[in-house]
Enzyme design. Structure first.
Site, mmCIF file in Angstrom:
data_model
loop_
_atom_site.group_PDB
_atom_site.id
_atom_site.type_symbol
_atom_site.label_atom_id
_atom_site.label_comp_id
_atom_site.label_asym_id
_atom_site.label_seq_id
_atom_site.Cartn_x
_atom_site.Cartn_y
_atom_site.Cartn_z
ATOM 1 N N THR A 153 -15.788 25.605 -26.987
ATOM 2 C CA THR A 153 -16.744 24.582 -27.426
ATOM 3 C C THR A 153 -16.390 24.092 -28.831
ATOM 4 O O THR A 153 -16.196 22.890 -29.061
ATOM 5 C CB THR A 153 -18.177 25.174 -27.437
ATOM 6 O OG1 THR A 153 -18.437 25.711 -26.143
ATOM 7 C CG2 THR A 153 -19.217 24.119 -27.784
ATOM 8 N N VAL A 154 -16.272 25.029 -29.779
ATOM 9 C CA VAL A 154 -16.063 24.632 -31.169
ATOM 10 C C VAL A 154 -14.613 24.185 -31.396
ATOM 11 O O VAL A 154 -14.362 23.128 -31.994
ATOM 12 C CB VAL A 154 -16.427 25.784 -32.137
ATOM 13 C CG1 VAL A 154 -16.209 25.345 -33.576
ATOM 14 C CG2 VAL A 154 -17.879 26.221 -31.923
ATOM 15 N N LYS B 219 -20.103 34.353 -37.123
ATOM 16 C CA LYS B 219 -21.176 35.086 -37.835
ATOM 17 C C LYS B 219 -21.206 36.556 -37.462
ATOM 18 O O LYS B 219 -21.556 37.403 -38.278
ATOM 19 C CB LYS B 219 -22.536 34.453 -37.560
ATOM 20 C CG LYS B 219 -22.938 34.420 -36.104
ATOM 21 C CD LYS B 219 -23.158 33.022 -35.652
ATOM 22 C CE LYS B 219 -23.029 32.907 -34.160
ATOM 23 N NZ LYS B 219 -23.201 31.557 -33.698
ATOM 24 N N GLU C 225 -18.724 27.798 -43.356
ATOM 25 C CA GLU C 225 -19.911 26.940 -43.230
ATOM 26 C C GLU C 225 -20.503 26.969 -41.825
ATOM 27 O O GLU C 225 -21.714 26.993 -41.636
ATOM 28 C CB GLU C 225 -19.538 25.494 -43.601
ATOM 29 C CG GLU C 225 -20.684 24.520 -43.575
ATOM 30 C CD GLU C 225 -21.763 24.851 -44.596
ATOM 31 O OE1 GLU C 225 -21.490 24.694 -45.789
ATOM 32 O OE2 GLU C 225 -22.864 25.288 -44.205
ATOM 33 N N ILE D 60 -25.334 22.050 -40.225
ATOM 34 C CA ILE D 60 -26.141 21.948 -41.460
ATOM 35 C C ILE D 60 -25.376 22.580 -42.630
ATOM 36 O O ILE D 60 -24.912 23.712 -42.509
ATOM 37 C CB ILE D 60 -27.477 22.716 -41.306
ATOM 38 C CG1 ILE D 60 -28.280 22.184 -40.135
ATOM 39 C CG2 ILE D 60 -28.298 22.625 -42.576
ATOM 40 C CD1 ILE D 60 -29.569 22.943 -39.914
ATOM 41 N N ASP E 249 -28.132 37.001 -32.897
ATOM 42 C CA ASP E 249 -27.401 35.872 -33.487
ATOM 43 C C ASP E 249 -28.081 35.438 -34.794
ATOM 44 O O ASP E 249 -27.423 35.229 -35.814
ATOM 45 C CB ASP E 249 -27.364 34.722 -32.468
ATOM 46 C CG ASP E 249 -26.807 33.441 -33.040
ATOM 47 O OD1 ASP E 249 -25.578 33.281 -33.075
ATOM 48 O OD2 ASP E 249 -27.617 32.584 -33.473
ATOM 49 N N LYS F 126 -26.810 35.645 -38.810
ATOM 50 C CA LYS F 126 -26.838 34.512 -39.744
ATOM 51 C C LYS F 126 -27.581 34.891 -41.026
ATOM 52 O O LYS F 126 -27.198 34.474 -42.117
ATOM 53 C CB LYS F 126 -27.475 33.290 -39.057
ATOM 54 C CG LYS F 126 -26.573 32.730 -37.953
ATOM 55 C CD LYS F 126 -27.289 31.730 -37.075
ATOM 56 C CE LYS F 126 -26.362 31.185 -35.984
ATOM 57 N NZ LYS F 126 -27.052 30.447 -34.935
ATOM 58 N N GLY G 49 -23.463 23.377 -30.794
ATOM 59 C CA GLY G 49 -22.800 22.314 -30.036
ATOM 60 C C GLY G 49 -21.452 21.995 -30.656
ATOM 61 O O GLY G 49 -21.191 22.293 -31.825
HETATM 62 P P1 NAP Z 1 -16.105 29.637 -26.611
HETATM 63 O O1 NAP Z 1 -16.486 28.313 -26.076
HETATM 64 O O2 NAP Z 1 -16.332 30.843 -25.773
HETATM 65 O O3 NAP Z 1 -14.552 29.549 -26.986
HETATM 66 C C1 NAP Z 1 -13.810 30.654 -27.405
HETATM 67 C C2 NAP Z 1 -12.331 30.269 -27.410
HETATM 68 O O4 NAP Z 1 -11.587 31.367 -27.911
HETATM 69 C C3 NAP Z 1 -11.766 29.963 -26.025
HETATM 70 O O5 NAP Z 1 -10.825 28.923 -26.107
HETATM 71 C C4 NAP Z 1 -11.056 31.259 -25.627
HETATM 72 O O6 NAP Z 1 -9.918 31.047 -24.822
HETATM 73 C C5 NAP Z 1 -10.594 31.755 -26.980
HETATM 74 N N1 NAP Z 1 -10.512 33.209 -27.051
HETATM 75 C C6 NAP Z 1 -11.536 34.095 -26.945
HETATM 76 N N2 NAP Z 1 -11.076 35.346 -27.067
HETATM 77 C C7 NAP Z 1 -9.742 35.248 -27.242
HETATM 78 C C8 NAP Z 1 -8.703 36.202 -27.399
HETATM 79 N N3 NAP Z 1 -8.939 37.518 -27.400
HETATM 80 N N4 NAP Z 1 -7.437 35.742 -27.548
HETATM 81 C C9 NAP Z 1 -7.191 34.421 -27.533
HETATM 82 N N5 NAP Z 1 -8.126 33.461 -27.379
HETATM 83 C C10 NAP Z 1 -9.387 33.890 -27.234
HETATM 84 O O7 NAP Z 1 -16.812 29.928 -28.006
HETATM 85 P P2 NAP Z 1 -17.451 28.852 -29.001
HETATM 86 O O8 NAP Z 1 -18.810 28.503 -28.546
HETATM 87 O O9 NAP Z 1 -16.472 27.773 -29.244
HETATM 88 O O10 NAP Z 1 -17.662 29.754 -30.315
HETATM 89 C C11 NAP Z 1 -16.586 30.075 -31.158
HETATM 90 C C12 NAP Z 1 -17.126 30.679 -32.446
HETATM 91 O O11 NAP Z 1 -17.954 29.724 -33.099
HETATM 92 C C13 NAP Z 1 -18.013 31.916 -32.268
HETATM 93 O O12 NAP Z 1 -17.807 32.778 -33.358
HETATM 94 C C14 NAP Z 1 -19.416 31.350 -32.282
HETATM 95 O O13 NAP Z 1 -20.384 32.299 -32.669
HETATM 96 C C15 NAP Z 1 -19.244 30.274 -33.326
HETATM 97 N N6 NAP Z 1 -20.219 29.179 -33.255
HETATM 98 C C16 NAP Z 1 -20.449 28.550 -32.085
HETATM 99 C C17 NAP Z 1 -21.333 27.477 -32.038
HETATM 100 C C18 NAP Z 1 -21.607 26.739 -30.764
HETATM 101 O O14 NAP Z 1 -22.444 25.846 -30.766
HETATM 102 N N7 NAP Z 1 -20.928 27.052 -29.673
HETATM 103 C C19 NAP Z 1 -21.985 27.082 -33.214
HETATM 104 C C20 NAP Z 1 -21.723 27.756 -34.409
HETATM 105 C C21 NAP Z 1 -20.820 28.804 -34.424
HETATM 106 P P3 NAP Z 1 -10.047 30.475 -23.312
HETATM 107 O O15 NAP Z 1 -10.581 29.082 -23.467
HETATM 108 O O16 NAP Z 1 -8.675 30.514 -22.778
HETATM 109 O O17 NAP Z 1 -11.019 31.393 -22.615
HETATM 110 N N1 HSE Z 2 -25.959 30.276 -29.849
HETATM 111 C C1 HSE Z 2 -26.142 29.747 -31.164
HETATM 112 C C2 HSE Z 2 -27.502 29.057 -31.203
HETATM 113 C C3 HSE Z 2 -25.037 28.779 -31.465
HETATM 114 O O1 HSE Z 2 -28.148 28.933 -30.158
HETATM 115 O O2 HSE Z 2 -27.940 28.690 -32.280
HETATM 116 C C4 HSE Z 2 -24.975 28.411 -32.903
HETATM 117 O O3 HSE Z 2 -24.672 29.496 -33.711
#
Ligand code: NAP
Ligand code: HSE
Length: 437
Positions: A19-20, A110, A134, A141, A206, A210, A307
């Site tokens: 996603t990110v 986080k 950030e 935000i 979560d 934070k 998102g």
């Molecule tokens: P996600 O959609 O699950 O994506 C994770 C990515 O990392 C995928 O591309 C996955 O590969 C890769 N990955 C995971 N484990 C791996 C490993 N051991 N070796 C190599 N690649 C690996 O997660 P996300 O939602 O983007 O979140 C990423 C980070 O941002 C997290 O720390 C989360 O807490 C933080 N975050 C997320 C959001 C949000 O809205 N989603 C907001 C703020 C912060 P594959 O695609 O091949 O499976």
């Molecule tokens: N799962 C988290 C939320 C994503 O719902 O706020 C952002 O950190």
């Protein structure tokens, strides 16, 4: 090595393209020209680490970037490592390696920061590199920058945050759409707000992670997730919303941090907040943080806390900062300003607030009296009390709702323990704190 000025362009190694990570690639592609002028050099993605090389990615992600071998990312002589894979390992090992090799690091993780944030900050400082995070709190935000830079001149007295978009979405849908917890959670997952493991969201972890990150900056404190009392939103139901409304409140999942001078008080839980509170109408997936500074007074930040694109905005802003400080010959400047120490934590039992209490009880004479005297014996004074409806069958329970005056949580817990043992009780008494924020 860390003092070396970047030779054009700024080379990025991206860990993760979910996603990110997908959002980061899109945002850099969409704003390439603009970002180049902001940074003073083009941002160039060199390698993208994933688990599954065959998976479809965002169209802007070039096939030749994709690798499943972390060594290939480092082999590309990168300037900035961007970690958006999440989880503790291999994220920690790869970030430490990048710091040792003098690369700037940007992370949205986080969970990792809540466990190892102060140690990673120290390590980055010792190696003279930036560690920017950030996106780890509040998605798009700019709360980290606000605490680290804008409020560096002030003393933060308290922070109240709605920092889990999934919980806020679920509570908003339960209140406005009258849907069940399970339906609302399903919707949040379908919209991509929830973590891969949604228990991290709904059980409050979560948000607690934070709060640990925020505490490093707001209170200069080394806080581990296990130090933070945490409650999630699973037990909140439609009846609680109905009574909260009747008493003039709404229910939000909050992270709360206060600097009490000699110690800090931290907690994460659902709470009743007045309907007129500035946090009361921050709804859906929106996040909001109310910071009170001694000099500044209250300051509210609101925005999209999860998102792909909102989070990418924070990640790419960090990349720009890290790249700029390297180009400017001052890598590590922002991270050097973060200083943390061990600080005493106020036990939850000593925290004072008003409480919303719910007793599901047998509908018979004397029950209200026993509840009132149980509370009275523990020194808990009642502000309002409501019993709704009548039992149709002898064994039916009716809810008794009580709002207390301000008192120590320890006193309320003692009263609930003794009332909870009464034979007229159906299930355990329930407690929600009231935050007059
Ligand atoms: P996600 O959609 O699950 O994506 C994770 C990515 O990392 C995928 O591309 C996955 O590969 C890769 N990955 C995971 N484990 C791996 C490993 N051991 N070796 C190599 N690649 C690996 O997660 P996300 O939602 O983007 O979140 C990423 C980070 O941002 C997290 O720390 C989360 O807490 C933080 N975050 C997320 C959001 C949000 O809205 N989603 C907001 C703020 C912060 P594959 O695609 O091949 O499976
Ligand atoms: N799962 C988290 C939320 C994503 O719902 O706020 C952002 O950190």
């Amino acid at each position: 090595m860390s003092k070396e000025r970047i030779k054009f362009p700024v080379r990025i190694g991206l860990l993760g393209c979910g996603t990110v990570g997908g959002g980061v690639i899109r945002l850099i592609a969409e704003n390439q020209e603009y970002l180049t002028s902001r940074v003073g050099a083009p941002l160039e993605i060199r390698r993208v680490l994933v688990r599954d090389a065959e998976k479809d990615r965002v169209p802007e992600c070039r096939r030749e970037w994709i690798t499943t071998a972390a060594d290939e990312v480092f082999a590309k002589d990168i300037d900035v490592l961007v970690e958006v894979i999440g989880g503790e390992e291999p994220a920690k090992t790869l970030i430490e390696r990048a710091i040792r090799e003098g690369k700037g690091v940007v992370t949205a993780n986080k969970l990792l920061l809540a466990k190892h944030g102060p140690a990673l900050v120290r390590m980055a400082t010792e190696h003279g590199v930036d560690l920017a995070f950030e996106a780890s709190v509040g998605g798009g935000i700019p709360i980290i920058r606000t605490l680290r830079e804008a409020l560096t001149s002030d003393w933060v007295e308290s922070v109240h945050g709605i920092l889990n978009g999934t919980c806020n979405y679920i509570l908003t849908r339960m209140r406005d759409g009258k849907v069940s917890f399970d339906v609302a959670l399903g919707e949040a997952q379908a919209k991509g707000y929830a973590e891969a493991d949604p228990t991290l969201d709904v059980d409050g972890h979560d948000a607690a992670q934070k709060l640990c990150v925020i505490s490093m900056l707001a209170f200069g404190a080394n806080v581990h997730e296990s130090d933070v009392p945490v409650e999630g939103i699973r037990l909140v139901d439609q009846l609680d919303f109905r009574f909260a409304e009747r008493f003039g409140y709404t229910i939000k999942h909050l992270v709360i941090g206060r600097d009490l001078g000699d110690r800090i008080a931290l907690r994460v839980h659902p709470a009743l907040i007045p309907k007129h509170s500035v946090l009361a109408n921050i709804d859906g997936v929106l996040n909001g943080v109310l910071v009170v500074g001694r000099g500044l007074g209250p300051c509210l930040l609101v925005g999209r806390g999860a998102g792909d694109m909102p989070t990418a905005v924070s990640v790419v802003a960090d990349i720009v900062d890290v790249a700029r400080s390297k180009i400017g010959g001052e890598p590590g400047l922002s991270t050097r300003g973060i200083q943390t120490q061990d600080r005493a934590l106020a036990p939850l039992a000593e925290v004072t607030s008003r409480f919303y209490l719910r007793f599901d009880v047998e509908d018979r004479p004397g029950v209200l009296g026993k509840i009132a005297s149980g509370l009275g014996e523990a020194g808990v004074s009642i502000e309002q009390m409501v019993q709704e409806g009548r039992a149709v069958e002898v064994d039916d329970a009716v809810p008794v709702l009580i709002i207390t005056h301000a008192c120590r949580e320890g006193a309320v817990r003692a009263a609930l323990d003794s009332i909870g043992r009464e034979v007229f009780m159906h299930g355990r008494p329930r407690l929600l704190r009231i935050e007059d924020v």
